[in-house]
Design a protein around this motif. Structure first.
Motif, short mmCIF file in Angstrom:
data_model
loop_
_atom_site.label_atom_id
_atom_site.label_comp_id
_atom_site.label_asym_id
_atom_site.label_seq_id
_atom_site.Cartn_x
_atom_site.Cartn_y
_atom_site.Cartn_z
N ALA A 212 0.81 -1.22 0.00
CA ALA A 212 0.00 0.00 0.00
C ALA A 212 0.84 1.27 0.00
O ALA A 212 0.30 2.36 0.16
CB ALA A 212 -0.94 -0.01 1.21
N GLY A 213 2.15 1.17 -0.19
CA GLY A 213 2.95 2.39 -0.20
C GLY A 213 4.41 2.09 0.04
O GLY A 213 4.86 0.95 -0.05
N ALA A 214 5.15 3.13 0.34
CA ALA A 214 6.59 3.00 0.56
C ALA A 214 7.05 4.10 1.50
O ALA A 214 6.38 5.12 1.68
CB ALA A 214 7.36 3.09 -0.76
N GLU A 215 8.20 3.87 2.13
CA GLU A 215 8.85 4.87 2.96
C GLU A 215 10.23 5.14 2.38
O GLU A 215 10.93 4.22 1.98
CB GLU A 215 9.01 4.39 4.40
N GLY A 216 10.58 6.41 2.32
CA GLY A 216 11.89 6.75 1.77
C GLY A 216 12.41 8.04 2.36
O GLY A 216 11.79 8.65 3.23
N THR A 217 13.55 8.44 1.88
CA THR A 217 14.22 9.64 2.35
C THR A 217 14.51 10.55 1.17
O THR A 217 15.04 10.09 0.14
CB THR A 217 15.54 9.29 3.07
N LEU A 218 14.15 11.82 1.30
CA LEU A 218 14.39 12.82 0.26
C LEU A 218 15.45 13.81 0.72
O LEU A 218 15.61 14.05 1.92
CB LEU A 218 13.11 13.59 -0.07
N ARG A 219 16.14 14.40 -0.23
CA ARG A 219 17.11 15.44 0.02
C ARG A 219 16.62 16.73 -0.63
O ARG A 219 16.19 16.73 -1.79
CB ARG A 219 18.47 15.06 -0.56
N ALA A 220 16.68 17.85 0.11
CA ALA A 220 16.35 19.15 -0.47
C ALA A 220 17.52 19.59 -1.34
O ALA A 220 18.64 19.77 -0.84
CB ALA A 220 16.07 20.17 0.63
N LEU A 221 17.29 19.76 -2.62
CA LEU A 221 18.36 20.08 -3.56
C LEU A 221 18.51 21.59 -3.73
O LEU A 221 17.55 22.34 -3.59
CB LEU A 221 18.05 19.45 -4.93
N PRO A 222 19.71 22.05 -4.04
CA PRO A 222 19.91 23.49 -4.24
C PRO A 222 19.25 23.96 -5.53
O PRO A 222 19.08 23.20 -6.48
CB PRO A 222 21.44 23.63 -4.32
N ALA A 223 18.89 25.24 -5.55
CA ALA A 223 18.26 25.82 -6.75
C ALA A 223 19.28 26.38 -7.72
O ALA A 223 18.94 26.73 -8.84
CB ALA A 223 17.28 26.92 -6.34
N ARG A 224 20.54 26.45 -7.31
CA ARG A 224 21.56 27.02 -8.18
C ARG A 224 21.86 26.06 -9.34
O ARG A 224 21.73 24.86 -9.22
CB ARG A 224 22.86 27.28 -7.41
N GLY A 225 22.24 26.67 -10.48
CA GLY A 225 22.66 25.87 -11.62
C GLY A 225 21.53 25.36 -12.49
O GLY A 225 21.77 24.55 -13.39
N LEU A 226 20.31 25.85 -12.27
CA LEU A 226 19.17 25.41 -13.07
C LEU A 226 18.94 26.30 -14.29
O LEU A 226 18.41 25.83 -15.30
CB LEU A 226 17.91 25.37 -12.21
#
Length: 235
Positions: A212-226
């Motif tokens: 019914a789903g999953a658990e994971g870990t996210l990282r907040a990425l920088p906005a520079r270089g886009l």
């Protein structure tokens, strides 16, 4: 999916924040709606090179898979249009978002039209409003044709974000170990791996999975270089 957020250093606030996509509208119609035109290009929106169907397809760097505009960036453009149509309020949410077709880049440039139509919410939220926003791909002037609707939805605006609701239990069902190790999630050449380049590799790991789903870990990425010309875009 239930996702925990990995700690990260707070990003510095730009001294003069500039939204990356929209500024002055092309026109304002009598009903208060705004119309924007914007040229998107592989040269300026360099994040597109990290969002291609299939990832790297050749050792030759001049050969690349088809770049596709990310939905996250479409939502950013819609939020900017909504904010410009109702000065003094900020985007606090979105609903009824519908994606009709890919906004792909077979050529180096694509022209889009963004329309924002404000209307009162009428649900008792003082100082809040809704804005219907549509993004359409404009035809090549050389060949002509009709504009093609790509994404539409309703942006919610208010004076501040509402209080966050209480977190719900994960409820993923009987958990099991996820079959891919963290270093395999973005591995190039995998048939079923994620295709994102470095700018969008925000999934650190999928820790457990269930029916019914999953658990994971996210990282907040920088906005520079886009963006090539905007080192500190104000999303």
């Amino acid at each position: 999916a239930v996702l925990a957020t990995a700690p990260s250093s707070p990003a510095a606030t730009p001294a003069n924040p500039v939204p990356p996509f929209l500024s002055a509208p092309l026109r304002r119609d009598p009903d208060g709606s705004l119309v924007f035109h914007r040229t998107l290009s592989l040269d300026e929106e360099i994040f597109l090179l990290d969002h291609t169907l299939g990832g790297r397809i050749s050792e030759d760097p001049s050969l690349r898979a088809l770049p596709v505009f990310p939905l996250a960036m479409s939502l950013e453009m819609m939020a900017e249009a909504a904010a410009l149509s109702v000065p003094g309020l900020r985007p606090i949410g979105a609903r009824s978002v519908r994606v009709h077709r890919w906004l792909a880049f077979p050529a180096a440039r694509v022209n889009v039209e963004v329309t924002a139509v404000p209307r009162p919410r009428g649900d008792g939220h003082a100082g809040a409003s809704e804005v219907d926003v549509r993004i359409s791909e404009l035809p090549d002037p050389a060949t002509g044709g009709a504009a093609l609707l790509t994404v539409e939805g309703t942006l919610l605006l208010g004076e501040r974000f509402p209080e966050a609701p209480a977190a719900r239990p994960a409820g993923i069902g009987a958990p099991r170990d996820f079959r891919w190790k963290p270093e395999e999630l973005y591995a190039e050449g995998r048939l079923h791996g994620m295709f994102h380049g470095p700018s969008f590799r925000g999934v650190v790991s999928i820790d457990r999975a269930g029916d019914a789903g999953a658990e994971g870990t996210l990282r907040a990425l920088p906005a520079r270089g886009l963006f090539r010309s905007q080192p500190d875009p104000a999303f």
